[in-house]
Design an enzyme around this catalytic site. Structure first.
Site, PDB file in Angstrom:
ATOM      1  N   ARG A 135       0.828  -1.233   0.000  1.00  0.00           N
ATOM      2  CA  ARG A 135       0.000   0.000   0.000  1.00  0.00           C
ATOM      3  C   ARG A 135       0.851   1.268   0.000  1.00  0.00           C
ATOM      4  NH1 ARG A 135      -5.425  -1.339   0.644  1.00  0.00           N
ATOM      5  NH2 ARG A 135      -5.788  -3.238   1.824  1.00  0.00           N
ATOM      6  N   ARG A 170      -8.598  10.916  -3.093  1.00  0.00           N
ATOM      7  CA  ARG A 170      -9.679  10.014  -2.681  1.00  0.00           C
ATOM      8  C   ARG A 170     -10.870  10.762  -2.087  1.00  0.00           C
ATOM      9  NH1 ARG A 170      -9.444   4.972  -1.444  1.00  0.00           N
ATOM     10  NH2 ARG A 170     -11.667   5.333  -1.272  1.00  0.00           N
ATOM     11  N   ASP A 175      -6.839  -3.107  -7.064  1.00  0.00           N
ATOM     12  CA  ASP A 175      -7.370  -3.756  -5.869  1.00  0.00           C
ATOM     13  C   ASP A 175      -7.652  -5.211  -6.199  1.00  0.00           C
ATOM     14  OD1 ASP A 175      -8.655  -2.918  -3.041  1.00  0.00           O
ATOM     15  OD2 ASP A 175      -9.894  -4.471  -3.962  1.00  0.00           O
ATOM     16  N   TYR A 198     -13.843 -13.497   0.664  1.00  0.00           N
ATOM     17  CA  TYR A 198     -14.545 -12.215   0.546  1.00  0.00           C
ATOM     18  C   TYR A 198     -15.921 -12.397  -0.073  1.00  0.00           C
ATOM     19  CZ  TYR A 198     -11.556  -8.335   1.942  1.00  0.00           C
ATOM     20  OH  TYR A 198     -10.861  -7.412   2.671  1.00  0.00           O
TER      21      TYR A 198
END
Lengths: 335, 335
Positions: B23, B36, B72, B147
């Protein structure tokens, strides 16, 4: 009296492997859920009648080899001056988490008879009627400190670590106070009738091995060294440095399911407790049995206490717990 | 071109240990936070202009030895037919998590050019202007499956495990589909210009070693075996069964901070990446330096890529990142 648990703590031969379950008096039991609709966690554990009944509940339902007093690791923080509450559906919360060295220096160090008198009374009440050993317990200094500092559960434990890195002297004072409180709690539990005690260092695995050795191990060692009964030293997420955990002490090392039990035994060189993944209790019997068999195959016949790798899940079917307990007894029977 | 990362992947001698940060284009950077505020995660990664700018951001600020494409691991699930959204302040969420075998059988298997065309375009744009290797990445089949099934983060992964235990054939179909999707993603990333790829199995550590070997390893192995560039195989919480992780493949094994790096190297018998605790970046330099030194002392001079043990925390001071990167270079310099 069935003393298999105590024999397993000493690594002695047993007719079958003793089994108990972390949170065996918990939300998966309909009777417990019914009681908890009426009483909060704190109300229940502070009422020795209720706490005694809840302690005995799972023993009436399953052929367990140990009882564990119904209590919680966090209420001692209240006696130390923190404002812990149990938020229904969320869990324990501190309105004002411990964030300053001043806060640490203000913490009281209450004796057990002040901090947790009801748990001692619960032990005195259930002990005479039990036919299995009674386990007392408390949180390890690190796990209590991390709750106090984070104010609840945490993904990163960043405030806890930031304190230990930035203020090592304050960290030492905090852990020393917690060690004193927990040591007295466990000694008094033994005096009240607990046959052995478990130290829960549930969040120790947030740390790497070098930090564990430096910031946790000395206090756990100081704690365990002064306990007058067999000690089960439990932690999770520490599978790659169990030797360091064992080095802090404990007659038995309790491990989670992320480590193979034979590897754990090799690392700690003493009896072990564990280590079925709690989620396997939601699986069909075929799978549950396969996972129990895997644990038993990796365990030795002596020096093993069968347990889950962490607390039982609330959605666990009661029938699966019964099958688990009976199967462990049958499969390990030396008769 | 600085190719130290690729040399470290091959275990070759390097003038200094290469360093990058998981990251590294993230919320700790003021410029990223500013962007963002204007664009959601999905908007940012689906706009090759923006994604390229974000990819380059940390390289302008720090002397990093690798870039990683800004993307991502979860958006491929959208292309497969799931309704993923990124809830601001909460993280990724699926409105309708994958809970039935019918749902599994309905999942599409889109090629990368359909599922993630913008990430491929981002790679094509940044590659020509980079002077360091470019890392592509994707989620491992298990982590993507968990997920999809949980619908978000989970403490117990009980639905994921319940599916694998109860419906092993459906689990196999799901993981096979995910393996196909991820393999194509990574192959196309390499075609577009990625010099090496990282497979993120961030949640593999939810499983015990026997379950990992049975339900995860075969798919990760199938995936990694077909990749045409060096592979960094990263997971967390697997410190006590890294040999099983390594057995699934990867030129480099990425580990979290819960395992000592020398133990990790012994277990995997190949280059390793890691493994500074991200929280140490919040500590005073004295402590941060001590932790970097500990990692470097446990690492070997070759076959080590310096990184954190997991993603950098949003509250990390930028200045500490600069000191970290420069210090690793200086401390490991062979000149």
């Amino acid at each position: 009296m069935n003393d298999l648990l105590l024999r397993a703590c000493r690594g002695e031969a047993v007719p079958h492997t003793p089994v108990w379950i972390m949170r065996q008096a918990g939300r998966y039991l309909p009777a417990y859920r019914a009681l908890r609709k009426r009483y909060t966690m704190l109300e229940a554990l502070r009422d020795p009648d209720l706490a005694a009944a809840i302690t005995l509940l799972p023993l009436e339902t399953f052929d367990l080899d140990a009882a564990i007093v119904f209590s919680d690791i966090l209420p001692p923080l209240i006696g130390m001056g923190l404002d812990l509450t149990f938020v229904p559906g969320v869990g324990p919360r501190l309105e004002e988490p411990l964030r300053t060295t001043k806060g640490i220096d203000r913490l009281r160090v209450p004796p057990a008879v002040e901090a947790m008198p009801e748990t001692l009374e619960t032990i005195r009440r259930v002990k005479p009627i039990l036919r299995v050993p009674l386990i007392g317990f408390a949180g390890a200094p690190f796990t209590l400190a991390s709750y106090a500092i984070e104010g609840g559960a945490s993904r990163t434990y960043s405030r806890t670590k930031a304190l230990m890195y930035s203020e090592p002297a304050a960290w030492d004072r905090l852990l020393t106070k917690l060690t004193t409180v927990v040591a007295d709690l466990l000694k008094e539990q033994v005096k009240a009738g607990a046959d052995c005690v478990q130290v829960f260092d549930s969040w120790a695995g947030a740390l790497g091995p070098a930090d564990y050795v430096r910031f946790v191990q000395p206090y756990s060692r100081m704690l365990i060294a002064q306990l007058p009964a067999p000690v089960i030293h439990f932690s999770t997420g520490t599978g790659s440095y169990l030797n360091a955990v064992a080095c802090a002490g404990g007659d038995v090392i309790g491990v989670d399911w992320r480590v193979a039990l034979d590897d754990a035994r090799k690392a700690v060189k003493r009896p072990v407790m564990g280590n079925l993944d709690p989620v396997t209790l939601l699986a069909p019997w075929r799978e549950l049995k396969a996972h129990i068999d895997d644990v038993l195959q990796r365990a030795e016949a002596t020096g093993h206490i069968f347990n889950l790798g962490h607390g039982i899940l609330p959605e666990t079917p009661v029938e699966n717990v019964r099958r688990l307990v009976d199967y462990v007894h049958t499969a390990t029977s030396q008769a």
